[in-house]
Design an enzyme around this catalytic site. Structure first.
Site, PDB file in Angstrom:
ATOM      1  N   ALA A 197       0.762  -1.244   0.000  1.00 46.44           N
ATOM      2  CA  ALA A 197       0.000   0.000   0.000  1.00 46.44           C
ATOM      3  C   ALA A 197       0.795   1.298   0.000  1.00 46.44           C
ATOM      4  O   ALA A 197       0.289   2.322  -0.456  1.00 46.44           O
ATOM      5  CB  ALA A 197      -0.968   0.006   1.184  1.00 46.44           C
ATOM      6  N   ALA A 198       2.012   1.328   0.555  1.00 44.37           N
ATOM      7  CA  ALA A 198       2.722   2.605   0.672  1.00 44.37           C
ATOM      8  C   ALA A 198       3.042   3.163  -0.717  1.00 44.37           C
ATOM      9  O   ALA A 198       3.284   2.389  -1.655  1.00 44.37           O
ATOM     10  CB  ALA A 198       4.001   2.416   1.481  1.00 44.37           C
ATOM     11  N   PRO A 199       3.029   4.505  -0.845  1.00 45.04           N
ATOM     12  CA  PRO A 199       2.815   5.507   0.203  1.00 45.04           C
ATOM     13  C   PRO A 199       1.357   5.849   0.490  1.00 45.04           C
ATOM     14  O   PRO A 199       1.085   6.634   1.378  1.00 45.04           O
ATOM     15  CB  PRO A 199       3.543   6.732  -0.360  1.00 45.04           C
ATOM     16  CG  PRO A 199       3.367   6.601  -1.838  1.00 45.04           C
ATOM     17  CD  PRO A 199       3.451   5.124  -2.125  1.00 45.04           C
ATOM     18  N   GLY A 200       0.411   5.293  -0.283  1.00 44.50           N
ATOM     19  CA  GLY A 200      -0.993   5.493   0.060  1.00 44.50           C
ATOM     20  C   GLY A 200      -1.877   6.036  -1.035  1.00 44.50           C
ATOM     21  O   GLY A 200      -3.058   6.304  -0.792  1.00 44.50           O
ATOM     22  N   GLY A 201      -1.355   6.194  -2.255  1.00 42.30           N
ATOM     23  CA  GLY A 201      -2.190   6.713  -3.332  1.00 42.30           C
ATOM     24  C   GLY A 201      -3.402   5.852  -3.596  1.00 42.30           C
ATOM     25  O   GLY A 201      -4.533   6.347  -3.704  1.00 42.30           O
ATOM     26  N   LYS A 202      -3.202   4.557  -3.698  1.00 39.54           N
ATOM     27  CA  LYS A 202      -4.324   3.664  -3.991  1.00 39.54           C
ATOM     28  C   LYS A 202      -5.206   3.476  -2.770  1.00 39.54           C
ATOM     29  O   LYS A 202      -6.428   3.330  -2.885  1.00 39.54           O
ATOM     30  CB  LYS A 202      -3.790   2.352  -4.553  1.00 39.54           C
ATOM     31  CG  LYS A 202      -3.124   2.574  -5.917  1.00 39.54           C
ATOM     32  CD  LYS A 202      -2.322   1.403  -6.400  1.00 39.54           C
ATOM     33  CE  LYS A 202      -1.656   1.766  -7.736  1.00 39.54           C
ATOM     34  NZ  LYS A 202      -0.609   2.805  -7.580  1.00 39.54           N
TER      35      LYS A 202
ATOM     36  N   ASP B  67      -0.859  -3.936  -6.123  1.00 41.80           N
ATOM     37  CA  ASP B  67       0.009  -3.062  -6.926  1.00 41.80           C
ATOM     38  C   ASP B  67       1.429  -3.514  -6.620  1.00 41.80           C
ATOM     39  O   ASP B  67       2.084  -3.003  -5.714  1.00 41.80           O
ATOM     40  CB  ASP B  67      -0.224  -1.608  -6.546  1.00 41.80           C
ATOM     41  CG  ASP B  67       0.534  -0.658  -7.447  1.00 41.80           C
ATOM     42  OD1 ASP B  67       0.539  -0.878  -8.665  1.00 41.80           O
ATOM     43  OD2 ASP B  67       1.147   0.297  -6.923  1.00 41.80           O
TER      44      ASP B  67
ATOM     45  N   CYS C  78       3.972  -1.081 -12.606  1.00 43.83           N
ATOM     46  CA  CYS C  78       4.409   0.067 -13.398  1.00 43.83           C
ATOM     47  C   CYS C  78       5.660  -0.332 -14.177  1.00 43.83           C
ATOM     48  O   CYS C  78       6.685   0.333 -14.119  1.00 43.83           O
ATOM     49  CB  CYS C  78       4.653   1.292 -12.530  1.00 43.83           C
ATOM     50  SG  CYS C  78       5.832   1.059 -11.181  1.00 43.83           S
TER      51      CYS C  78
END
Length: 449
Positions: free
Chosen positions: A112-117, A180, A233
């Protein structure tokens, strides 16, 4: 042009037509696109476009997403400190649009980091359901927690665990999962040239092996009937289409589904997967696959909720006294005291024993001897009408900058005690009115220099 790794260039030339390759490599002479995503819990889309002092252009595949001009510098604006928006690379916004959480879902962001999703998921859930945001690296989980708190997310569990440990604790628990995955980062070469120096064919192979393990653990945590989105990515097929082919071969209960907004993207080499290419859209390189697990969700047993001790009479007394003083309500739900830190647990939170926890719900504040001190997370999750006393500054005022720098402000107004400090109505943090002064309680670690 970004100095691309030689072996990467050779591979891309082998896998692309000559004309396509020329367009692809030419894109590295262009500037990276910049994006931000509004917080629907704090502002509507129309309100956002009317009030934001930036040059905004919609991101086609993400309704809450916008491009901005680099000179706008939205990270240095008080609205960012208030969690009105999250700065995010535009292609990355496609991932949660492909997942499409709905209020009431239990959702896992496994890497999860840094938290965009995670903030994107929280925007779709509102205050219903549960978001579990996990990050394996201890140094990165702090930023993840801070970003979710600035967003104003209440119904969260932030963990610092390995995927296999998570799989042991959450079997068939989640309605939706996003993976991700850690990857070789080829899609970020234009935005982060330092990623070129870290790239190697060995790293591609290492990432592919790691992704296989992560996906296997994620599969165990998804309910029958649930949806998982896998994204990277990178451009490497071994981390993308081939990775999904291997997963489907090992997990026949899963099948691919079309990705939402796919008309904006390029089909991958596996049906229903999509590619985001930097020479075909305004964004960096990405890969997405949406997977459905077969079976009937309704047949699952209910999970055992976390057991918590009732608050002591003293703790409840000081907290309720604070609520009467500063708020128009007393938060309802199950409270938990971890040391001297008071939390309101999210609904449906499972047993937490033997898990490394960073945040276990809405962090309300600290219980001290005979008093309660509210947290920054509490302030940023409050909604208009939920606080009694407020001090509002305009975004272009000197006072709001002084507050963000941690300075004490003189305030010639009636009232005393805890008060919310807002910027154009958006909560920024706490202050305390004492004899004509506004004592600053903006967290020291977040103060502007």
């Amino acid at each position: 042009m970004t100095a691309l790794p030689e072996r990467f260039v050779e591979r891309m030339k082998r896998t692309m037509e000559e004309e396509e390759a020329a367009s692809f490599f030419a894109s590295y002479d262009e500037n990276a696109a910049h994006g931000l995503r509004l917080n629907p819990g704090k502002i509507s889309r129309d309100g956002f476009t009317d009030r934001m002092p930036f040059s905004l252009t919609p991101v086609p595949w993400c309704p809450p997403g916008f491009y901005y001009n680099e000179e706008d510098r939205p990270g240095k604006h008080p609205y960012h400190a208030a969690g009105v928006y999250y700065i995010q690379e535009p292609s990355a916004m496609a991932v949660i649009e492909g997942l499409k959480p709905v209020p009431g879902d239990r959702v896992l962001d496994l890497c999860a980091a840094p938290g965009g999703k995670s903030t994107h998921i929280a925007g779709y859930l509102g205050d219903r359901g549960l978001l579990v945001a996990n990050e394996i690296h201890p140094t990165r989980v702090k930023a993840l927690s801070e970003n979710l708190e600035r967003w104003g997310a209440r119904n969260i569990l932030v963990t610092n665990e390995t995927p296999d440990r998570m799989a042991e604790r959450f079997p068939a628990f989640f309605d939706k999962i996003v993976v991700d995955a850690p990857c070789s980062g080829e899609g970020m070469f234009r935005k982060l040239p330092e990623a070129c120096e870290d790239w190697s064919e060995e790293k591609v192979a290492h990432c592919a092996s790691m992704q296989t393990d992560i996906l296997a653990d994620a599969a165990k945590m998804l309910k029958p009937g649930g949806v998982m989105v896998y994204s990277t990515c990178t451009f490497a097929e071994d981390e993308n289409e081939r990775q999904i082919e291997r997963f489907l071969a090992a997990h026949p209960e899963f099948s691919l589904e079309p990705v939402a907004q796919q008309e904006y993207f390029t089909p991958g080499k596996l049906e229903h997967t999509v590619r985001l290419w930097p020479h075909k859209l305004r964004g960096e390189g990405h890969f997405l696959a949406r997977l459905r697990k077969s079976g009937d969700t309704e047949a699952l047993e209910t999970v055992q909720e976390e057991k918590v001790k009732p608050l002591s009479a003293d703790v409840r007394r000081v907290f309720e006294a604070f609520c009467r003083e500063a708020l128009t309500f007393t938060p309802e739900g199950r409270y938990a005291l971890f040391g001297d830190q008071l939390y309101l647990l999210a609904d449906g939170l499972p047993r937490l024993n033997r898990l490394k926890i960073s945040r276990a719900g809405w962090h309300l504040g600290t219980v001290k001897k005979g008093r309660f001190e509210p947290s920054h997370a509490m302030a940023l999750a409050l909604k208009p009408g939920e606080w009694k006393s407020g001090v509002d500054f305009s975004a272009d005022s000197e006072e709001v900058l002084r507050y963000l720098r941690g300075e004490t402000l003189f305030w010639d107004a009636a009232g005393k005690g805890w008060t919310i400090v807002t910027v154009d109505g958006f909560p920024l943090g706490w202050g305390k009115l004492v004899q004509g002064q506004l004592k600053n309680h903006y967290p020291k670690g977040l103060r502007w220099v």
